[in-house]
Design an enzyme around this catalytic site. Structure first.
Site, PDB file in Angstrom:
ATOM      1  N   ASN A  18      13.125  -6.097 -19.623  1.00 55.07           N
ATOM      2  CA  ASN A  18      11.687  -6.296 -19.674  1.00 55.07           C
ATOM      3  C   ASN A  18      11.174  -6.528 -21.100  1.00 55.07           C
ATOM      4  OD1 ASN A  18       9.927  -6.318 -17.310  1.00 55.07           O
ATOM      5  ND2 ASN A  18      11.057  -4.476 -16.745  1.00 55.07           N
ATOM      6  N   ASN A  48      14.660  -1.342  -8.243  1.00 60.23           N
ATOM      7  CA  ASN A  48      13.361  -1.973  -7.992  1.00 60.23           C
ATOM      8  C   ASN A  48      13.156  -2.324  -6.519  1.00 60.23           C
ATOM      9  OD1 ASN A  48      14.692  -4.355  -7.428  1.00 60.23           O
ATOM     10  ND2 ASN A  48      14.490  -5.133  -9.508  1.00 60.23           N
ATOM     11  N   ILE A  49      11.965  -2.842  -6.223  1.00 56.57           N
ATOM     12  CA  ILE A  49      11.594  -3.086  -4.819  1.00 56.57           C
ATOM     13  C   ILE A  49      12.532  -4.074  -4.124  1.00 56.57           C
ATOM     14  CG2 ILE A  49       9.147  -2.520  -5.099  1.00 56.57           C
ATOM     15  CD1 ILE A  49       8.635  -5.591  -5.093  1.00 56.57           C
ATOM     16  N   CYS A  75       6.988   3.157 -14.337  1.00 58.14           N
ATOM     17  CA  CYS A  75       8.092   2.260 -14.001  1.00 58.14           C
ATOM     18  C   CYS A  75       7.702   0.942 -14.629  1.00 58.14           C
ATOM     19  CB  CYS A  75       8.283   2.179 -12.501  1.00 58.14           C
ATOM     20  SG  CYS A  75       6.768   1.957 -11.543  1.00 58.14           S
ATOM     21  N   TRP A 131       3.121   1.469  -9.839  1.00 60.80           N
ATOM     22  CA  TRP A 131       2.520   1.718  -8.515  1.00 60.80           C
ATOM     23  C   TRP A 131       3.556   1.896  -7.406  1.00 60.80           C
ATOM     24  CZ3 TRP A 131      -0.520  -3.202  -9.908  1.00 60.80           C
ATOM     25  CH2 TRP A 131       0.306  -4.336  -9.823  1.00 60.80           C
ATOM     26  N   ARG A 146       7.618   3.056  -7.865  1.00 61.82           N
ATOM     27  CA  ARG A 146       8.458   4.213  -8.191  1.00 61.82           C
ATOM     28  C   ARG A 146       7.634   5.357  -8.775  1.00 61.82           C
ATOM     29  NH1 ARG A 146      12.850   0.174 -10.804  1.00 61.82           N
ATOM     30  NH2 ARG A 146      10.970  -1.067 -11.011  1.00 61.82           N
TER      31      ARG A 146
END
EC number: 3.1.3.95
Lengths: 543, 621
Positions: free
Chosen positions: B248, B273-274, B336, B340, B342
């Protein structure tokens, strides 16, 4: 032989560690002929700690400086650590434990010395003779008789004195059939399913051999079975080996029933794991359960790799198959593998539990274990000589009985109200099968038990378990009689690892035990409140 | 509705999902504006809400008809066979349209009418009051205050209006910090532990890139650590795997540099992650949908899906939070990427471990309302409420519920609610029947006037409270004040009752839960009766001062006692019927359990083979 020769040192100061939850215990350690004792000092509040030496599965000793550590791994899967003062004392105690825990003589074992208060010798041994079950069968059907052909154990050394056989077959025919079956285990009645008028039989493999021998009396016997069952009944032979293994068994004199020789009977093969692979599965599962640090992936892959739950599934579904054959198809079922003393009993006993509401009661289950395992000749002494920790090369060990208990536990989980006994009884049976102060699981057969006079010289486990003080441990407070057959789901999603047994000593037991205590409380509260209604209206007569 | 072309199809077969012999039920399929309904020949109804449908698939035509497979978000999978392809096609197209709405206004919540008037509706929405909740926690106080910085959603659109921040953090610091945080989500209070005076705070990742700093952000973090009078250092927990956080940085985001912030201890906890979570669940469901699944395939599938590993990671992170507060007395800041997903999981679970209030029915609603709804967990995107980007869908909230379930398994007495409560909430995050979970943040909900146009779920759950009570709950036990779960791997189990909730045959046939619940209720009732009778006796005794108690006077107690009467019939009706009701499922039939392969063996041998066998036998005789 005197035990004192094996006891190298009388006593030593030691500290006992009993797992992460229990507090350590300090005191004087003492080895006796059958026990390891730890007596805390006079100022201590806790009682004497006692371990039956027979229940030690493996010993590991380490010395450092002027003290030593002994790790005891027990047959009930407990791991204990003893920190002992003095190197010499450590080594002596370790050697004593090693020698005393592996004594093989039955008649010098602890049950022959155990004389608990409140129990009388000979109690409860008479609870479950074959005659007892025969009476029930005789009420339901006339097609069977109780034969005492094995009175002196000469026809079949692993059968009890009396067995239930078709009325139409005489004792001479039984003897001939016995000669045609491995170990003389000719087909006998295991369970009569009254609603469908069919029966469950068990035997060992026929000795067809490479020449494909036949035995007219054996064939006649199975014909008589069908004739005595409901009209038009067919038969299924559930062979607990694969058809390939069964065929290979011919080379060593065994084999399986030829289709043509047994009209009306059809053979099904349901291979079940047994013997050493089963023992290894058990060992690997226990190893995996002992590792608290492993990652999720490692744990799941070990759970898969040990295959224990796959064995549970196979055992349960084979039992369901047998039960379904009787209840739904109206067929008679004969179960056998090779010797007929392991997976055969697993299948017949589970099938009864599924079909027979009586076998799900406390008394009925004890009768089932007695009849289908102990008297039916499951060689407990050989199979349970060692548990999962032993370093000794396994010879005859196999956790077949544990697999049975696990399957019963799964049934209990899926039908939590239908078994009168709880997990506590299953755990107790597991413990006592491997090491016990009672005589019930001693020896490999009724014959041996007779020779050792087990019935007259030791106490029966059943009399121990049926004492009022044990009831809360072994009973299921939620039991209500369920007259139906209980068909379990055998999908992998429905089967669970039996944490209460395999993780009994590694997980903190507290929350679930407290919760269970609460269930008991609610149930007894209920009885109390219901019972107390009359006392409220009690003043009436006084007026 | 314009999408519905066929409303009724007859002779449709519903296949047993796990049957290897294609067992099926025949019945009629109805299509309504909101539901798909199947009524089989025994009049058993299967209702499927359109919004629950995750995918519809039309398989290749077979001799018996056209197969239609519907997968639902609540893990129901139904497999229909429609006799005529034409009908199947119509239904398929209708369902495609109906299950994917483009606008919120087309969702069920906007047509659902529970017959409440406006004030009831409003009261429903006011049932959960977050200001009240912060008061319960003990804020505002000398160290924490309510900030009005976001009153108009000017600083952060995805945060709620009311935010609690350290008293010493001035508005310019907040504004500065928010500019340095992804989506403006600056550090704010999530949970305040009154006894320890330590806080759980939450935010999004800093826009630090490789070297950027922000003095205001550094000040704000310092203010948080200063707001804790006991312990000066605080933990900054980045819930991402380190590699992801580092990646990131290349995009100008990243994580806090310990050197730039005073008194922080930085920690990664490695929750995926999602996208990883989505495909993990996908894999899990694929494995479990397999017909004739072997034990080994099940466990290797469970392992390779990684699902339980992810659950454990979330749980471990929450435990880290609880320990930091309980043992070290240190405040914790959690983030994270956007803070909104984790972050919501970890903050809410951490609070649940610390505070027994969140383990009550009402408290759990508050917790969801606080850490999930108000802090902008994107429910609509994560649950795919509207036809949108499938890459935004992820079972983040489901994981949270699963973690809570694992806790209920480990601490059977610590929760006021039971599993059914969790399943019901799960049902409704996807149902779009109530307004709570619609939209992605508070601002959006306000703009769309959800509170006027839809109803809140919570009052309905509270009305049904009885169904969700845990009979073993012991509210007073101090032992369960703070939960310290053990996350050793074998404590994590596959949640069959969630992922197979509609596959009845996989479940235990009898429910301990119902029985205990009933017994508990009976106990209470009977105890009340006793009290009632005793007090009546006393009354009579007092009345008759001379102490003569006539038989009549006591007799008159009994017929008059309405409670006793009801309790008696209560007893007669429920004690046995409870069992009977259960028994209808418990006996079950062997075919239900799919020993079918064996059944086939039995039937196989029946006509041809057996008679042949008999034939052969006769010849040999």
């Amino acid at each position: 032989m005197e035990f004192s020769e094996l006891i190298r040192t009388g006593r030593a100061q030691a500290e006992l560690l009993r797992g992460p939850e229990a507090p350590p215990l300090r005191g004087t350690l003492c080895v006796t002929g059958h026990h390891l004792l730890l007596s805390p000092g006079p100022q201590a509040t806790s009682d004497l700690w006692l371990l039956l030496l027979r229940s030690v599965d493996s010993i590991e000793k380490r010395v450092a400086g002027d003290s030593g550590t002994i790790t005891l791994r027990c047959k009930d899967l407990r791991v204990l650590q003893l920190d002992i003062e003095g190197v010499e004392a450590t080594l002596d105690i370790a050697r004593s434990i090693e020698a005393l825990s592996s004594l093989e003589s039955v008649i010098t074992s602890f049950p022959f010395f155990y004389r608990p208060k409140g129990l009388r010798l000979g109690d409860a041994w008479h609870f479950h003779p074959p005659e007892h079950y025969y009476k029930r069968v005789a009420r339901e059907t006339n097609a069977w008789r109780l034969s005492e052909v094995n009175e002196d154990f000469s026809v079949c050394p692993s059968y009890p004195r009396a067995v239930i056989v078709p009325r139409a077959v005489d004792d001479d025919a039984l003897k001939r059939s016995a000669r045609f079956r491995q170990g003389g285990r000719f087909p006998v009645l295991s369970y009569h399913h009254a609603p469908s008028g069919t029966v469950l039989l068990r035997s060992s493999q026929p000795l067809t051999g490479p020449q494909k021998r036949r035995c007219a009396e054996d064939e006649e016997m199975l014909r008589a079975v069908l004739a005595g069952a409901r009209p038009g009944a067919r038969g299924f032979i559930v062979d607990t080996r694969s058809s390939q293994t069964a065929k290979q068994a011919r080379m060593t004199g065994g084999g399986t029933e030829a289709k043509a020789a047994y009209p009306g009977w059809k053979r099904l093969h349901r291979p079940l794991e047994r013997g050493r692979p089963l023992q290894e599965s058990f060992v690997r599962l226990v190893e995996a359960c002992g590792d608290l640090e492993q990652s999720m992936d490692r744990w799941l892959s070990r759970l898969e790799g040990c295959r224990w739950l796959a064995h549970v599934k196979e055992a349960l579904s084979t039992a369901c198959l047998a039960a379904q054959g009787m209840e739904r198809e109206g067929a008679c079922i004969l179960v056998h593998g090779a010797e007929g003393t392991d997976s055969t009993l697993l299948v017949t006993s589970l099938a009864q539990l599924i079909l027979d509401p009586l076998s799900r009661t406390m008394a009925g289950f004890q009768e089932l274990v007695e009849r289908e395992w102990i008297q039916a000749g499951h060689p407990f002494q050989l199979r349970c000589a060692h548990s999962a920790f032993s370093h000794a090369r396994p010879k005859h060990e196999a956790p077949t009985f544990l697999l049975f208990l696990d399957c019963v536990w799964q049934l209990g989980r899926q039908f939590p109200l239908s078994l009168e006994f709880g997990e506590g009884l299953l755990l107790a049976l597991f413990e006592h099968a491997y090491a016990s102060p009672f005589g019930t699981f001693l020896c490999n057969s009724e014959k041996e038990r007779c020779l050792c006079e087990v019935r007259t010289r030791t106490h029966s486990l059943w009399s121990g378990l049926n004492q009022p003080k044990e009831q809360r441990k072994v009973r299921n407070p939620l039991y209500v009689l369920n007259p139906l057959a209980i068909w379990p789901s055998v999908e992998p999603q429905s089967l669970r690892l039996w944490q209460g047994l395999f993780l009994r000593w590694t997980r903190p037991p507290e929350p679930s035990e407290v919760a269970w205590e609460k269930v008991w409380q609610i149930v007894t509260d209920k009885e109390k409140t219901e019972g107390s209604q009359p006392t409220v209206s009690a003043p009436e007569p006084q007026s | 509705m314009e999408h519905i072309r066929t409303t009724k199809v007859e002779q449709v077969k519903l296949l047993d999902r796990f049957s290897t012999s294609n067992k099926s039920l025949t019945g009629t399929l109805y299509l309504t504006a909101t539901h798909l309904l199947f009524i089989d020949s025994h009049q058993k109804e299967t209702w499927i809400l359109h919004h629950h449908i995750a995918s519809v698939e039309k398989l290749a035509l077979t001799t018996s008809g056209c197969p239609l497979v519907i997968q639902c978000k609540n893990f129901r999978i139904v497999h229909f066979i429609v006799p005529r392809e034409r009908d199947c096609h119509d239904i398929y197209n209708s369902l495609l349209q109906l299950s994917k709405q483009a606008k919120y206004e087309d969702l069920y919540a906007f047509s659902y009418n529970p017959k409440q008037n406006d004030s009831e509706q409003l009261r429903g929405w006011q049932l959960i009051d977050l200001a009240e909740e912060y008061k319960r926690m003990g804020v505002p106080n000398s160290n924490w205050q309510l900030s009005d910085a976001n009153r108009e959603y000017k600083i952060c659109e995805t945060y709620p209006r009311e935010l609690y921040v350290p008293r010493i953090a001035s508005k310019p610091i907040i504004v500065g910090s928010s500019k340095f945080r992804s989506k403006g989500r600056f550090p704010v209070l999530s949970y305040y532990h009154q006894d320890k005076e330590a806080a759980i705070c939450r935010c999004s990742q800093p826009l630090s890139g490789f070297s950027a700093r922000c003095l205001e952000d550094e000040h704000l973090l310092q203010a948080i650590s200063k707001a804790n009078p006991v312990n000066r250092y605080m933990y900054v927990v980045d819930t991402r795997p380190k590699l992801n956080a580092m990646a990131n940085r290349a995009a100008g985001k990243g994580y806090e540099n310990e050197d730039n912030y005073s008194n922080i201890r930085f920690q990664f906890v490695g929750i995926e992650n999602i996208h990883v979570m989505r495909s993990s669940l996908q894999k899990l469901l694929e494995v479990n949908g397999t017909k004739g699944l072997s034990v080994n395939d099940f466990y290797s599938g469970l392992e390779s899906s990684g699902w339980l590993r992810h659950i454990k990671a979330v749980m471990d992170a929450a435990i880290f939070l609880a320990k930091a507060i309980m043992i070290e007395n240190a405040s914790v800041l959690v983030h994270c990427s956007d803070g909104w997903d984790r972050t919501s999981q970890v903050c809410s679970l951490g609070s649940l471990l610390l505070d027994s209030f969140y383990r009550t029915i009402k408290g759990f609603m508050v917790l969801i309302e606080k850490d999930w709804i108000s802090f902008g967990h994107k429910f609509s995107e994560r649950c795919g409420h509207l036809d949108g980007d499938p890459k935004e869908v992820s079972p983040v909230f489901t994981q949270f519920l699963e973690c809570v379930w694992h806790l209920t398994e480990q601490f059977p007495q610590a929760f006021e609610f039971n599993e059914a409560f969790l399943l019901q909430i799960h049902e409704h995050i996807y149902s779009c029947q109530f307004g709570n979970f619609l939209g992605n943040c508070q601002k959006e909900r306000e703009e769309l006037k959800f509170k006027e146009k839809t109803y809140s779920l919570w009052p309905f759950l509270l009305d049904d409270q009885k169904k969700y009570l845990n009979p073993l709950y012991s509210s007073k036990s101090q032992k369960f004040a703070v939960l310290e779960p053990n996350t050793v791997s074998f404590n994590f189990k596959f949640w069959r009752n969630m992922y197979h909730q509609f596959d009845r045959t996989l479940h235990p046939r009898q429910s301990v839960f119902n029985i205990i619940m009933n017994m508990n209720e009976q106990n209470k009732q009977l105890e009340d009766d006793i009290k009632d009778l005793e007090s009546k006796i006393k009354q009579h005794e007092n009345k008759q001062t001379d102490g003569v108690l006539t038989r009549e006077s006591l007799h008159s107690v009994r017929p008059e006692s309405p409670t006793l009467k009801t309790s008696l019939c209560f007893k007669e009706q429920t004690l046995l019927p409870v069992n009977d009701a259960l028994r209808t499922i418990e006996g079950s039939i062997p075919a239900d359990n799919r020993y079918s392969e064996y059944a086939e063996e039995f039937s196989k041998s029946e006509p041809a083979v057996v008679s042949l066998e008999f034939g052969v036998a006769r010849m040999t005789c």
